[in-house]
Design an enzyme around this catalytic site. Structure first.
Site, short mmCIF file in Angstrom:
data_model
loop_
_atom_site.label_atom_id
_atom_site.label_comp_id
_atom_site.label_asym_id
_atom_site.label_seq_id
_atom_site.Cartn_x
_atom_site.Cartn_y
_atom_site.Cartn_z
N GLU A 103 2.64 3.68 -0.58
CA GLU A 103 3.85 4.50 -0.46
C GLU A 103 3.70 5.82 -1.22
OE1 GLU A 103 6.49 1.13 -1.50
OE2 GLU A 103 7.68 1.76 0.23
N GLU A 123 4.44 -6.19 1.19
CA GLU A 123 5.68 -6.67 0.55
C GLU A 123 6.25 -7.91 1.22
OE1 GLU A 123 4.86 -3.60 1.09
OE2 GLU A 123 5.24 -2.46 -0.73
#
Ligand code: NAD
Length: 692
Positions: A103, A123
């Site tokens: 990210e 995730e």
């Protein structure tokens, strides 16, 4: 300090340095913010690069921080700061940029990666979703169709794949830092390529509906994959800042869902299993270059494949040419099937088959470093085999048995080298199932245990150490589960109701489906070998009647269920129903109806209570080890954390104890005696974590 800022000519380098994997701790976030500030404030700096020291880019969040709550600034704020940065900003990626690490890269204006690098958003594996803009930025770069599978699977992709979908701008073979600096310089003077400002590529009509359906099928019962679809839909339909707000909401939803806690427990439990009490850290595993397997049946064949897959040669010993031919034939058929699906080349099939050498003579086993026995499950046969192994195995060879129930100490006693003997209990199909129970005998040498753990890693199994008791960890606990499922159908539930409840709970199949798949004759035979006093008086009577009527399960197209030829779909059977009625009448059992919840509690509290005994006796080192056994050996749903975690968190220890006491009152202490460990933990208000 977890990093530093360096000026090299007209480019600023924000170095992250937080060994071993540059996890994005609070300190790392501060380094990022400080680096941006210095780069912004220095007029000589025209562009900046984010680079990482050590073997990898930022491999993810520091998940130990989850429990205590994140300290400011959080990663989304750091990346927002990157968006406000007014000069070109390039990520240099090597190793694995995962989760928050990817990210951060997506928050840059460009990404340069080493060809060997991988990126990903894993995730979902922790029951959450990328919560620092990943769900909004990756779709802007790659489109929803390419981005969604990356987030739903959670599996990393190669730098080339990422470049193919537009998420990486340049892939280089070497000199990553130079390439990133050069790329940053190229961007000087151009309009900043902020991902947040990029238009979202068009999404085909009906895409999100389809994605929800496909995800529901692929990720059955899981909460966060659906929220990932929601978040990507927000990226496609809302302005960036609103999409980010939606991502935050959905992230918090996931975090609050019990699945996230369960999956995090699994993550940590899996990292604990290799920590073995009473095994000194300096114990070195023995080297395993050559393996032998005794018996080329269901298990032996699969076990041999594991080693061939890892490039380790295997000698396979059988009793007759016919048996060994049949065994190798099954292995070849398995490999051919994999090749037919395009997951292996014909050459690889030959290569692996070439690593397998059949033999009928024990004299061919003298150079094996590890010998695994997988012959019939009787002590007489194992006795003969281990005497032979003792005669021919070289000094220092590790001798393992794949026995499901027999005593490793008894088997070790058949040799003059009991310290070299242990259990290596694979699960069927052995080439597929990830679990390996490693059974530590009373005399097993520390380096023999270490060897088995090391071998487990090499053949990509999850090795859990168990003590030597009847059925070890998994099968011992299974007895309680199987017993109660069988009693339930004698008290008014039907096999299909029990199985449906179990599948709804998240098991891959119901207990009766599993029995039909494995073959009812297996349990039948093992019961015949046991002291009848150790068996429940009537739980298995239906099973016995089925076997005696020739109904062995899927292989005879009839077991607990009926099967149409060539079809594995279980259909309710009138004959089974009739046998059930006969047992009910004979024993005189009252009938009633059951809720799914009762079925689940009865089955899994029986299993859990035995799990507590396994722990109390030290047959497992931690409750988490038991959970891992059930996840990887029996398909217990990971999002429930395993049977021990489930009992503690979904039922509660005190409540579980109450229920077990209730069952004991109704059915007697013989089957439901509460584990003294459970009683003690509840009395002292402690947790399963304290039971080490
Ligand atoms: P199987 O009957 O399919 O295979 C056993 C093989 O061993 C046969 O091919 C037989 O010819 C061979 N064999 C028998 N005696 C031999 C001897 N003296 N020397 C050489 N070969 C001999 O049985 P299986 O299901 O593969 O089980 C093997 C072992 O694995 C048993 O101890 C069983 O309890 C254990 N196990 C089985 C499973 C399962 O699901 N089938 C799972 C875990 C462990």
């Amino acid at each position: 300090m977890a990093g530093r800022f360096e000026v090299r000519g007209d480019v600023g380098i924000i170095w992250i340095d937080n060994p071993p994997v540059n996890a994005i701790s609070h300190a790392v976030r501060l380094v990022l913010v400080d680096g941006l500030k210095q780069a912004a404030g220095n007029d000589a700096v025209k562009a900046a690069v984010i680079a990482c020291e050590g073997r990898t880019s930022m491999a993810g969040a520091d998940i130990t921080e989850f429990a205590g709550g994140m300290k400011e600034p959080g990663l989304p704020e750091v990346i927002a700061e990157m968006d406000r940065f007014g000069k070109p900003l390039v990520a240099a990626i090597h190793g694995t940029a995962l989760g928050g690490g990817f990210e951060v890269a997506l928050g840059c204006h460009a990404r340069v990666a080493l060809a060997t690098a991988k990126v990903g958003l894993p995730e979902v594996k922790l029951g959450i979703l990328p919560g620092a803009g990943g769900t909004q930025r990756l779709p802007r770069l790659a489109g929803a169709e390419a981005a969604l599978p990356v987030m739903i699977s959670g599996d990393p992709i190669s730098a080339e794949q990422a470049a193919g979908m537009g998420a990486v701008d340049k892939v280089v073979q070497d000199n990553l830092l130079d390439a990133a600096i050069a790329y940053a310089r190229e961007l000087v003077g151009q309009e900043l390529r902020r991902v947040r400002d990029m238009p979202m590529p068009a999404v085909p009509a009906g895409f999100f509906e389809e994605a929800r359906k496909a995800t529901a099928k692929q990720k059955r019962n899981l909460y966060s994959p659906q929220r990932i679809v929601d978040a990507v839909e927000a990226a496609a339909t809302l302005p960036f800042d609103e999409g980010m707000a939606r991502e935050r909401e959905l992230f918090m939803d996931c975090l609050r869902n019990p699945q996230a806690r369960a999956l995090q427990h699994v993550f940590f439990a899996e990292r604990q299993i290799a920590k073995i009490p009473n095994l000194a850290a300096d114990v070195k595993p023995r080297e395993v270059r050559k393996v032998a397997v005794i018996g080329a049946g269901t298990m032996g064949g699969g076990i041999a494949m594991n080693f061939a897959n890892a490039g380790i040669p295997v000698t396979i010993l059988e009793m007759s040419q016919e048996a060994v031919d049949r065994g190798l034939g099954v292995i070849r058929k398995n490999y051919d099937a994999t090749a037919a699906k395009g997951r292996m080349t014909a050459e690889q099939v030959e290569q692996r088959m070439g690593l397998l050498t059949p033999t009928l003579s024990y004299d061919d086993l003298g150079d094996a470093d590890l010998i695994i026995e997988a012959v019939f499950e009787t002590l007489e046969v194992k006795h003969k085999v281990f005497e032979q192994l003792d005669r021919v195995a070289k000094p220092g060879a590790v001798l393992a048995s794949n026995t499901s129930y027999l005593s490793i100490d008894t088997i070790a006693g058949y040799t003059k080298r009991p310290a070299d003997v242990l259990g290596m209990h694979f699960f069927s199909p052995a080439n597929v199932m990830k679990l390996l129970e490693i059974v530590r005998g009373a005399q097993t040498a520390p380096d023999v245990l270490a060897t088995a753990l090391d071998v487990a890693k090499k053949i990509r199994k999850v090795g859990v150490v168990a003590g030597n008791c009847h059925g070890f960890i998994g099968n011992r606990m299974l007895e309680g589960y199987a017993r109660e499922a069988n009693v339930l159908v004698l008290e008014g539930a039907t096999p299909q109701q029990v199985d449906t409840a179990l599948v709804k709970f998240g098991m891959p199949m119901g207990l009766f489906q599993m029995m039909d798949l494995a073959g009812l004759d297996i349990g039948y035979k093992s019961r015949k070998d046991r002291d009848p006093a150790s068996l429940h008086p009537y739980a298995y009577r239906m099973s016995d009647m089925l076997v005696e009527a020739g109904r062995m399960g899927q292989k005879t197209q009839a077991g607990v269920y009926d099967y149409a030829p060539g079809d594995r779909t279980p259909k309710p059977s009138d004959i089974t129903a009739k046998f059930i009625r006969e047992v009910v009448e004979e024993v005189g059992l009252p009938q009633r109806s059951f809720t799914d919840e009762e079925i689940i509690e009865r089955c899994f509290l029986a299993l859990f209570n035995i799990g507590c005994e396994v722990l109390r006796e030290g047959m497992a080192y931690r409750a988490g080890d038991i959970d891992i056994v059930y996840l990887y050996g029996y398909g217990f749903p990971a999002y429930r954390g395993g049977p021990m975690f489930w009992a503690e968190n979904s039922i509660g220890l005190a409540n579980a104890l109450d229920k077990i006491r209730g069952y004991a009152a109704a059915y007697g202490d013989r089957w439901w005696k509460p584990s003294p460990l459970l009683e003690k933990l509840v009395a002292e208000g402690r947790s399963l974590k304290d039971a080490v």
